[in-house]
Each structure stands twice: as structure tokens, then as C-alpha cells.
Scaffold this motif. Structure first.
Motif, mmCIF file in Angstrom:
data_model
loop_
_atom_site.group_PDB
_atom_site.id
_atom_site.type_symbol
_atom_site.label_atom_id
_atom_site.label_comp_id
_atom_site.label_asym_id
_atom_site.label_seq_id
_atom_site.Cartn_x
_atom_site.Cartn_y
_atom_site.Cartn_z
ATOM 1 N N MET A 9 0.843 -1.188 0.000
ATOM 2 C CA MET A 9 0.000 0.000 0.000
ATOM 3 C C MET A 9 0.879 1.239 0.000
ATOM 4 O O MET A 9 1.906 1.274 0.677
ATOM 5 N N THR A 11 0.198 5.025 0.943
ATOM 6 C CA THR A 11 -0.837 5.897 1.492
ATOM 7 C C THR A 11 -0.994 7.186 0.692
ATOM 8 O O THR A 11 -2.099 7.719 0.617
ATOM 9 N N TRP A 14 -3.302 6.046 -2.055
ATOM 10 C CA TRP A 14 -4.616 5.691 -1.518
ATOM 11 C C TRP A 14 -5.393 6.937 -1.101
ATOM 12 O O TRP A 14 -6.597 7.043 -1.329
ATOM 13 N N ASP A 15 -4.715 7.886 -0.481
ATOM 14 C CA ASP A 15 -5.375 9.104 0.009
ATOM 15 C C ASP A 15 -5.920 9.970 -1.121
ATOM 16 O O ASP A 15 -6.797 10.803 -0.890
ATOM 17 N N LEU A 17 -7.380 8.670 -3.867
ATOM 18 C CA LEU A 17 -8.463 7.973 -4.565
ATOM 19 C C LEU A 17 -9.827 8.502 -4.127
ATOM 20 O O LEU A 17 -10.037 8.827 -2.954
ATOM 21 N N ARG A 22 -12.136 3.667 -4.243
ATOM 22 C CA ARG A 22 -11.896 2.812 -3.076
ATOM 23 C C ARG A 22 -12.913 1.670 -3.031
ATOM 24 O O ARG A 22 -12.554 0.526 -2.772
ATOM 25 N N VAL A 25 -11.994 -0.975 -5.442
ATOM 26 C CA VAL A 25 -10.926 -1.841 -4.922
ATOM 27 C C VAL A 25 -11.524 -2.885 -3.975
ATOM 28 O O VAL A 25 -11.240 -4.081 -4.091
ATOM 29 N N GLU A 76 5.476 3.121 1.248
ATOM 30 C CA GLU A 76 4.810 1.865 0.932
ATOM 31 C C GLU A 76 4.988 0.890 2.074
ATOM 32 O O GLU A 76 6.041 0.839 2.697
ATOM 33 N N CYS A 79 0.376 -4.561 3.363
ATOM 34 C CA CYS A 79 -0.938 -4.357 3.984
ATOM 35 C C CYS A 79 -1.845 -5.584 3.945
ATOM 36 O O CYS A 79 -2.935 -5.551 4.497
ATOM 37 N N ASP A 101 -5.543 -3.816 -6.193
ATOM 38 C CA ASP A 101 -4.509 -2.879 -5.746
ATOM 39 C C ASP A 101 -3.366 -2.755 -6.748
ATOM 40 O O ASP A 101 -2.639 -1.763 -6.747
ATOM 41 N N TYR A 104 -2.808 0.416 -8.550
ATOM 42 C CA TYR A 104 -2.303 1.610 -7.877
ATOM 43 C C TYR A 104 -0.936 1.415 -7.222
ATOM 44 O O TYR A 104 -0.194 2.374 -7.040
ATOM 45 N N THR A 105 -0.631 0.186 -6.789
ATOM 46 C CA THR A 105 0.631 -0.051 -6.090
ATOM 47 C C THR A 105 1.254 -1.338 -6.623
ATOM 48 O O THR A 105 1.173 -1.593 -7.812
#
Length: 120
Positions: A9, A11, A14-15, A17, A22, A25, A76, A79, A101, A104-105
Motif C-alpha cells: 500500500m 498511502t 490511496w489518500d 483515490l 476505493r 478496490v 509503501e 498491507c 490494488d 495503484y501499487t
């Protein structure tokens, strides 16, 4: 062959998105779990709490050193995972591309050590 699909992950990503992204996902994980459960390839899966809930234990000079927080401070972090059992590495890689995921990652695909697996 057993493989662990390690989900990383970031962040910062993720923050950014949207709530819709979300939810996509989360739904993607539900769909993926259904797929690999039906195929018989899923052995287990678990999400992990955020690194802020981590405690790191080290033994130095025969003395425990226990600290709050992750081993490394990074953007990263690990997670969650899927532990799968599939016939080939190409199949494990194909399954990893289905984890939402990955969009994105990163998803790390690692074989488990067994008598027939690659050595350390």
C-alpha cells in the motif's frame, strides 16, 4: 506450488483515490476471493492493520528491544496477502494481476519455501 501474493500500500496514492475508486478496490477483492475460492486456489487471505499499530521486536546483545512502529519508515508498506496454491508461476502472476490494488501499487509474488521451491 504455493505462492504468497503480498499486497503493498502507498498511502499517498490511496489518500488521493475517490470514494468510488476505493469501493471499486474493495469490490474487486470480494470478486477475486470468490474466483480463487471457486477454483480451489485460495488457501488464506488477511488484511493487516496500518503500520501505526505495529510493534517491532529485536534482540540485541541478548536483550529485547521493543519499539512502537514499523521496522522502516516508508511510503509503501505491506498491507495484506493472499496465500494461494496453483500449478505454475505464470498462473500465480496472472492471479496477481487480478488483485485490484495492482492498479495503484505493487503486488509481490513470492513462492513459499518447500523441498521443491527455490532456495534462499
Amino acid at each position: 506450488m504455493k505462492y504468497m501474493l503480498l499486497i503493498h500500500m502507498n498511502t499517498e496514492i490511496w489518500d488521493t483515490l475517490s470514494e468510488a475508486d476505493r469501493q471499486e478496490v474493495f469490490q474487486g477483492h470480494t470478486d477475486f476471493i470468490d474466483l480463487i475460492t471457486k477454483s480451489g486456489e485460495l488457501l488464506s487471505t488477511e488484511p493487516l492493520c496500518a503500520p501505526s499499530h505495529t510493534t517491532t521486536v529485536r534482540i540485541r546483545n541478548n536483550t529485547p528491544a521493543i519499539t512502537d512502529g514499523p521496522y522502516l519508515e516508508t511510503k509503501e508498506y505491506f498491507c495484506g496477502y493472499y496465500l494461494i496454491d496453483c500449478d505454475t508461476k505464470p498462473r500465480a502472476l496472472a492471479l496477481a494481476t487480478m488483485i485490484p490494488d495492482a492498479k495503484y501499487t505493487a503486488i509481490e509474488v513470492r513462492p513459499l519455501m518447500t523441498p521443491t521451491a527455490p532456495a534462499l
